[in-house]
Design a protein around this motif. Structure first.
Motif, PDB file in Angstrom:
ATOM      1  N   SER A  18      40.725  43.064  32.135  1.00 18.84           N
ATOM      2  CA  SER A  18      41.805  42.565  31.216  1.00 18.84           C
ATOM      3  C   SER A  18      43.024  42.687  32.111  1.00 18.84           C
ATOM      4  O   SER A  18      43.872  41.491  31.846  1.00 18.84           O
ATOM      5  N   SER A  19      43.269  43.307  33.020  1.00 14.72           N
ATOM      6  CA  SER A  19      44.442  43.205  33.910  1.00 14.72           C
ATOM      7  C   SER A  19      44.410  41.872  34.863  1.00 14.72           C
ATOM      8  O   SER A  19      45.458  41.148  34.908  1.00 14.72           O
ATOM      9  N   ALA A  20      43.248  41.410  35.183  1.00 12.41           N
ATOM     10  CA  ALA A  20      42.887  40.017  35.955  1.00 12.41           C
ATOM     11  C   ALA A  20      43.412  39.009  34.794  1.00 12.41           C
ATOM     12  O   ALA A  20      44.029  37.983  35.351  1.00 12.41           O
ATOM     13  N   HIS A  21      42.990  38.932  33.787  1.00  8.02           N
ATOM     14  CA  HIS A  21      43.226  38.122  32.738  1.00  8.02           C
ATOM     15  C   HIS A  21      44.735  37.746  32.438  1.00  8.02           C
ATOM     16  O   HIS A  21      45.318  36.935  32.267  1.00  8.02           O
ATOM     17  N   LEU A  22      45.269  39.154  32.218  1.00  6.54           N
ATOM     18  CA  LEU A  22      47.003  39.116  31.993  1.00  6.54           C
ATOM     19  C   LEU A  22      47.391  38.484  33.022  1.00  6.54           C
ATOM     20  O   LEU A  22      48.538  37.759  33.124  1.00  6.54           O
ATOM     21  N   ARG A  23      47.177  38.915  34.415  1.00 10.00           N
ATOM     22  CA  ARG A  23      47.724  38.251  35.578  1.00 10.00           C
ATOM     23  C   ARG A  23      47.715  37.039  35.739  1.00 10.00           C
ATOM     24  O   ARG A  23      48.565  36.272  36.046  1.00 10.00           O
ATOM     25  N   ILE A  24      46.574  36.445  35.242  1.00  9.15           N
ATOM     26  CA  ILE A  24      46.230  34.999  35.638  1.00  9.15           C
ATOM     27  C   ILE A  24      46.783  34.139  34.359  1.00  9.15           C
ATOM     28  O   ILE A  24      47.527  33.226  34.722  1.00  9.15           O
ATOM     29  N   LEU A  25      46.821  34.648  33.117  1.00  6.96           N
ATOM     30  CA  LEU A  25      47.486  34.006  32.089  1.00  6.96           C
ATOM     31  C   LEU A  25      48.764  33.872  32.054  1.00  6.96           C
ATOM     32  O   LEU A  25      49.330  32.668  31.598  1.00  6.96           O
TER      33      LEU A  25
ATOM     34  N   SER B  50      48.099  40.023  43.952  1.00  9.61           N
ATOM     35  CA  SER B  50      47.902  38.749  44.472  1.00  9.61           C
ATOM     36  C   SER B  50      46.587  37.970  43.748  1.00  9.61           C
ATOM     37  O   SER B  50      45.571  38.753  43.808  1.00  9.61           O
ATOM     38  N   LEU B  51      46.855  36.579  43.347  1.00 10.20           N
ATOM     39  CA  LEU B  51      45.826  36.371  42.726  1.00 10.20           C
ATOM     40  C   LEU B  51      44.426  35.888  43.724  1.00 10.20           C
ATOM     41  O   LEU B  51      43.271  35.712  43.265  1.00 10.20           O
ATOM     42  N   TRP B  52      44.621  35.807  44.881  1.00  8.06           N
ATOM     43  CA  TRP B  52      43.660  35.863  45.971  1.00  8.06           C
ATOM     44  C   TRP B  52      42.720  37.115  45.708  1.00  8.06           C
ATOM     45  O   TRP B  52      41.464  36.757  46.047  1.00  8.06           O
ATOM     46  N   ILE B  53      43.297  38.230  45.809  1.00  9.01           N
ATOM     47  CA  ILE B  53      42.554  39.339  45.620  1.00  9.01           C
ATOM     48  C   ILE B  53      41.876  39.376  44.211  1.00  9.01           C
ATOM     49  O   ILE B  53      40.756  39.571  43.872  1.00  9.01           O
ATOM     50  N   VAL B  54      42.499  38.932  43.024  1.00  7.69           N
ATOM     51  CA  VAL B  54      41.900  39.013  41.841  1.00  7.69           C
ATOM     52  C   VAL B  54      40.776  38.091  41.892  1.00  7.69           C
ATOM     53  O   VAL B  54      39.737  38.593  41.226  1.00  7.69           O
TER      54      VAL B  54
END
Length: 272
Positions: free
Chosen positions: A21-28, A114-118
């Motif tokens: 979920s944390s990845a999706h919130l970060r991406i969104l 960082s989205l690279w890490i995500v």
């Protein structure tokens, strides 16, 4: 408010699925009109809503575990009682994420987002989940949970401090590798998350009180409430789903999403 509600909806949909979920919130956050990271504080606070859904869904289990654990402290319940043992195992399994969360708090709120890490974590731990689901014996039940296994579960949960790993995904993966049945691994993952999520969410709520944030208290509260109601439905669906089917669709989704983020970062469509 619209942005916050969208994020709350996504939080509720993704918290208990092994897709982070944390990845999706970060991406969104990169695709909303404001085009910014919602922040670790917003993510942790909205998780209070989804974790409250766990408390409601597993209420009878939680009351029984707490009462038996408390009774075992005063000799009213044998310490070998399965529910009393589960209480201790939840405490033991919660220690790694508490310690690591404190030690790496600054990195969790900055560089690890960082989205690279995500994107990397989505793909890598998606593959690991798929291998664990394929190779795991799936014979053990929660009655066979031991202290060493509880520690392993705890460190697997702590990996979710990095967006993209997934709290439920990491913990369930550990359970599958240890030979636990899918529903057993998921149930313990959900129960194990309760102290960690409430502790993190309440800490971030206290820390952000009166401080400038991406979303104000009313917007954050609305997102948290929406996340609660959505999560209730998702938990019921997920527990029923994994009792009959594999995690393969989630593995494929993670790999495709991670690959898409790499493409968007590589072309400059979004910033890391």
């Amino acid at each position: 408010m619209f942005e916050a509600l969208i994020l709350g909806l996504v939080q509720g949909l993704t918290e208990f699925l092994p897709i982070s979920s944390s990845a999706h919130l970060r991406i969104l956050g990169e695709f909303l009109p404001g085009a910014q990271d919602p922040g670790a504080a917003f993510t942790a606070i909205t998780q209070l809503g989804t974790e409250t859904a766990v408390v409601v869904f597993f209420w009878r289990d939680i009351v029984r575990i707490v009462s038996h654990w408390w009774g075992s402290l005063f000799g009213r319940v044998p310490r070998s009682d399965p529910d009393a043992r589960m209480g201790w195992l939840i405490i033991i399994g919660s220690l790694p994420i508490v310690v690591l969360g404190i030690l790496f708090q600054d990195e969790i709120e900055t560089s690890l987002r960082s989205l690279w890490i995500v994107a990397t974590m989505l793909i890598v731990f998606g593959i690991v989940l798929g291998l664990a689901d394929w190779a795991g014996a799936k014979r053990r039940t929660l009655d066979q949970l031991t202290v060493p296994h509880g520690v392993v579960f705890g460190f697997a949960q702590a990996l979710a401090l990095v967006p993209g790993v997934s709290r439920s995904g990491g913990t369930i993966t550990a359970g599958l590798l240890l030979g636990y049945e899918r529903p057993a691994a998921a149930r313990y993952a959900f129960l194990l998350a309760i102290p960690a999520v409430f502790g993190s969410g309440l800490f971030q709520l206290f820390k952000s009180w009166g401080q400038p944030t991406v979303y104000g208290p009313i917007e954050t509260a609305a997102a948290t409430i929406l996340a609660f109601f959505v999560a209730i439905v998702v938990i019921a669906f997920f527990m029923n789903y994994i009792s009959k089917r594999s995690f393969l669709p989630f593995v494929i989704y993670r790999i495709v999403l991670g690959g898409l983020i790499f493409v968007l970062l590589g072309t400059g469509a979004i910033q890391a």
